[in-house]
Write a protein that holds these residues in place. Structure first.
Motif, PDB file in Angstrom:
ATOM      1  N   THR A   1      25.834  -0.233 -27.451  1.00 19.78           N
ATOM      2  CA  THR A   1      25.346   0.450 -26.259  1.00 19.78           C
ATOM      3  C   THR A   1      25.944  -0.238 -25.042  1.00 19.78           C
ATOM      4  O   THR A   1      25.749  -1.449 -24.858  1.00 19.78           O
ATOM      5  N   PRO A   2      26.674   0.491 -24.199  1.00 26.08           N
ATOM      6  CA  PRO A   2      27.255  -0.137 -23.020  1.00 26.08           C
ATOM      7  C   PRO A   2      26.157  -0.597 -22.047  1.00 26.08           C
ATOM      8  O   PRO A   2      25.057  -0.037 -22.040  1.00 26.08           O
ATOM      9  N   PRO A   3      26.453  -1.611 -21.243  1.00 24.76           N
ATOM     10  CA  PRO A   3      25.447  -2.148 -20.316  1.00 24.76           C
ATOM     11  C   PRO A   3      24.775  -1.077 -19.447  1.00 24.76           C
ATOM     12  O   PRO A   3      23.574  -1.163 -19.195  1.00 24.76           O
ATOM     13  N   ALA A   4      25.503  -0.065 -19.034  1.00 29.23           N
ATOM     14  CA  ALA A   4      24.937   0.975 -18.168  1.00 29.23           C
ATOM     15  C   ALA A   4      23.814   1.752 -18.855  1.00 29.23           C
ATOM     16  O   ALA A   4      22.974   2.352 -18.187  1.00 29.23           O
ATOM     17  N   LEU A   5      23.797   1.749 -20.193  1.00 30.56           N
ATOM     18  CA  LEU A   5      22.786   2.513 -20.925  1.00 30.56           C
ATOM     19  C   LEU A   5      21.689   1.639 -21.529  1.00 30.56           C
ATOM     20  O   LEU A   5      20.714   2.160 -22.068  1.00 30.56           O
ATOM     21  N   GLN A   6      21.841   0.345 -21.474  1.00 35.10           N
ATOM     22  CA  GLN A   6      20.865  -0.544 -22.090  1.00 35.10           C
ATOM     23  C   GLN A   6      19.529  -0.453 -21.373  1.00 35.10           C
ATOM     24  O   GLN A   6      19.463  -0.300 -20.154  1.00 35.10           O
ATOM     25  N   GLY A   7      18.462  -0.508 -22.145  1.00 42.74           N
ATOM     26  CA  GLY A   7      17.120  -0.453 -21.596  1.00 42.74           C
ATOM     27  C   GLY A   7      16.654   0.952 -21.247  1.00 42.74           C
ATOM     28  O   GLY A   7      15.594   1.126 -20.663  1.00 42.74           O
ATOM     29  N   ARG A   8      17.427   1.955 -21.618  1.00 43.79           N
ATOM     30  CA  ARG A   8      17.092   3.338 -21.288  1.00 43.79           C
ATOM     31  C   ARG A   8      16.795   4.183 -22.526  1.00 43.79           C
ATOM     32  O   ARG A   8      16.658   5.387 -22.442  1.00 43.79           O
TER      33      ARG A   8
ATOM     34  N   ALA B   1      20.170   3.930 -27.375  1.00 38.25           N
ATOM     35  CA  ALA B   1      20.434   3.576 -28.775  1.00 38.25           C
ATOM     36  C   ALA B   1      19.401   4.221 -29.696  1.00 38.25           C
ATOM     37  O   ALA B   1      19.743   4.701 -30.777  1.00 38.25           O
ATOM     38  N   SER B   2      18.148   4.260 -29.265  1.00 35.85           N
ATOM     39  CA  SER B   2      17.113   4.904 -30.083  1.00 35.85           C
ATOM     40  C   SER B   2      17.370   6.398 -30.216  1.00 35.85           C
ATOM     41  O   SER B   2      17.214   6.969 -31.297  1.00 35.85           O
ATOM     42  N   LYS B   3      17.770   7.053 -29.120  1.00 35.32           N
ATOM     43  CA  LYS B   3      18.100   8.486 -29.176  1.00 35.32           C
ATOM     44  C   LYS B   3      19.275   8.714 -30.116  1.00 35.32           C
ATOM     45  O   LYS B   3      19.293   9.671 -30.892  1.00 35.32           O
ATOM     46  N   LEU B   4      20.260   7.828 -30.025  1.00 30.95           N
ATOM     47  CA  LEU B   4      21.450   7.925 -30.874  1.00 30.95           C
ATOM     48  C   LEU B   4      21.072   7.817 -32.348  1.00 30.95           C
ATOM     49  O   LEU B   4      21.461   8.657 -33.164  1.00 30.95           O
TER      50      LEU B   4
END
Length: 98
Positions: free
Chosen positions: A43-50, A53-56
């Motif tokens: 997961t790239p930093p821009a998407l972390q904590g959002r 990865a769980s959606k993926l």
């Protein structure tokens, strides 16, 4: 308010991908004898904590189920996801206790 997202199977690269806000999360896998083994999630930093990865992984597991595949995980994120989501227990090869 709700984000629109679509998980896609890039079978040519053996990975599931999720594009969100110009960045891509990915989950790599191998496929052998009807078992999809997840080996790496990124997961790239821009998407972390959002929750990207769980959606993926959620989308990837639904795709595996739709294809009649079993799932194994060597990636620690996918292992943890499966532990937190018993609704996907039917996808993991059973290790029946005697």
């Amino acid at each position: 308010m709700g984000e629109s997202f679509a998980v896609r199977d890039n079978s040519a690269r053996s990975r599931f991908e999720l594009d969100l806000d110009g960045s891509m999360a990915l989950a790599e896998y191998t496929l052998t004898d009807g078992v999809m083994t997840f080996t790496h999630t990124e997961t790239p930093p821009a998407l972390q904590g959002r929750g990207a990865a769980s959606k993926l992984i959620h989308g990837a597991l639904l795709a595996a189920r739709a294809r009649g595949l079993k799932v194994r995980a060597t990636c620690s994120f996918v292992v943890a996801y499966l532990e937190r989501h018993p609704e996907f227990a039917d996808l993991t090869p059973s290790s029946d206790p005697r």
